[in-house]
Scaffold this active site. Structure first.
Site, PDB file in Angstrom:
ATOM      1  CG  ASN A 283      -4.246   1.232   6.089  1.00  0.00           C
ATOM      2  OD1 ASN A 283      -3.093   1.069   5.686  1.00  0.00           O
ATOM      3  ND2 ASN A 283      -4.985   2.260   5.694  1.00  0.00           N
ATOM      4  CE  LYS A 284      -8.204  -0.848  13.078  1.00  0.00           C
ATOM      5  NZ  LYS A 284      -8.841  -1.798  14.028  1.00  0.00           N
ATOM      6  CB  VAL A 285       0.498   0.675  13.186  1.00  0.00           C
ATOM      7  CG1 VAL A 285       1.991   0.964  13.309  1.00  0.00           C
ATOM      8  CG2 VAL A 285      -0.201   0.964  14.518  1.00  0.00           C
TER       9      VAL A 285
END
EC number: 2.5.1.46
Length: 311
Positions: A283-285
């Site tokens: 969920n970081k990009v």
């Protein structure tokens, strides 16, 4: 070999204006297209849109670059407001302060006898030679000189505000700390104690009551993340500066733009070698993000990407 024979050619800082003749290089890479050239062209396109469309723009890099001529270029990218948050490592503070206060770094070579260099009191950072007296001693003197002034204002400081105080006292247009102070760009250093500057802060804090509150820096990033509409990052290198950048962006469902410049590979499962696609699973990009990875030495690629901003 004599010491003075090795310390003859000083490392100079690069400015954005120095790159004006390179501004059309992207056209050449677009014609070449094959293999890595395609990713350079993609990175140029993404970088332009990141700067134009993202309200939260991260510049993340490792400290080794600050020992090179890229230091001045990084400062220019900040001063021209292409980025409004910087995340880096403790060594960035060390090199920037050392070079801002007269510590000269010299052009050297990877292929040297390091035992001999130690006897000559020369540090080697890749192919950069740093005389002992131009590094630790300079940083120690600067911290001891200015911390009493800073503590007289107040004893509790966030890292980014403390670094602004040092930036305010620097008279060097190539300084990253000075550029961040002038533009009030927060310089986030989650590993601030990992280096000469942080160690000297710890030492003097035992006598003057200085307290560093890293949670203030975290609150700032939290507020920036939750108030942003779109975020993007130019991430140079890996380690803590890369991870801190993408970590916080998970709380807004990921970066909208991501450009990685790295020499690390993903086969060993390292954070430094992980591509943007792996960050999607964390969920970081965002899955919809525009992203690219360039496998190259940043001392070659960053000037090319930066020059494209002059078009």
């Amino acid at each position: 070999m004599k010491r003075e024979d090795l310390l003859t050619n000083v490392v100079d800082d690069l400015s954005l204006e120095d790159l004006r003749d390179l501004k059309n290089l992207e056209i050449i890479f677009d014609k070449v297209y094959g293999f890595s050239a395609e990713n350079v062209v993609k990175a140029v396109e993404i970088l332009r849109d990141l700067i134009k469309e993202a309200d939260l723009r991260f510049l993340s890099f490792t400290a080794n670059l600050v020992s090179t001529g890229l230091r001045g270029l990084l400062a220019d990218l900040i001063r021209r407001e292409y980025f409004n948050v910087v995340i880096t490592t403790g060594g960035t503070i060390d090199h920037d302060i050392a070079r801002s206060f007269g510590g000269k770094y010299y052009k050297g070579s990877f292929e040297f006898d390091d035992t001999m260099l130690k006897e000559l009191e020369i540090h080697r950072l890749g192919n950069i030679f740093i005389p002992f007296e131009n590094y630790g001693k300079v940083i120690e003197e600067v911290v001891r000189k200015y911390i009493p002034e800073i503590v007289s204002v107040r004893k509790d400081w966030s890292v980014y505000e403390l670094l602004w105080e040092f930036g305010k006292r620097i008279n060097d247009q190539h300084s990253i700390l000075k550029a961040c102070y002038e533009k009030k760009v927060p310089l986030i250093v989650p590993g601030v104690v990992d280096g000469s500057f942080g160690t000297n802060l710890f030492i003097v804090s035992q006598f003057n009551g200085l307290k560093i509150d890293l949670f203030q820096d975290m609150r700032l990033i939290k507020d920036l993340i939750f108030s942003s509409e779109k975020s993007g990052a130019l991430i140079i290198g890996g380690g803590i500066s890369k991870h801190h950048t993408i970590w916080w962006n998970q709380f807004k469902d990921g970066l909208d733009y991501a450009i990685y410049i790295t020499t690390a590979q993903e086969y060993d499962g390292s954070l430094s070698g992980a591509r943007p696609r792996e960050a999607i699973s964390w969920n970081k990009v965002r899955p919809s993000a525009r992203s690219v990875t360039i496998y190259a030495d940043a001392t070659i690629i960053l000037p090319i990407l930066s020059a494209s901003l002059l078009r």
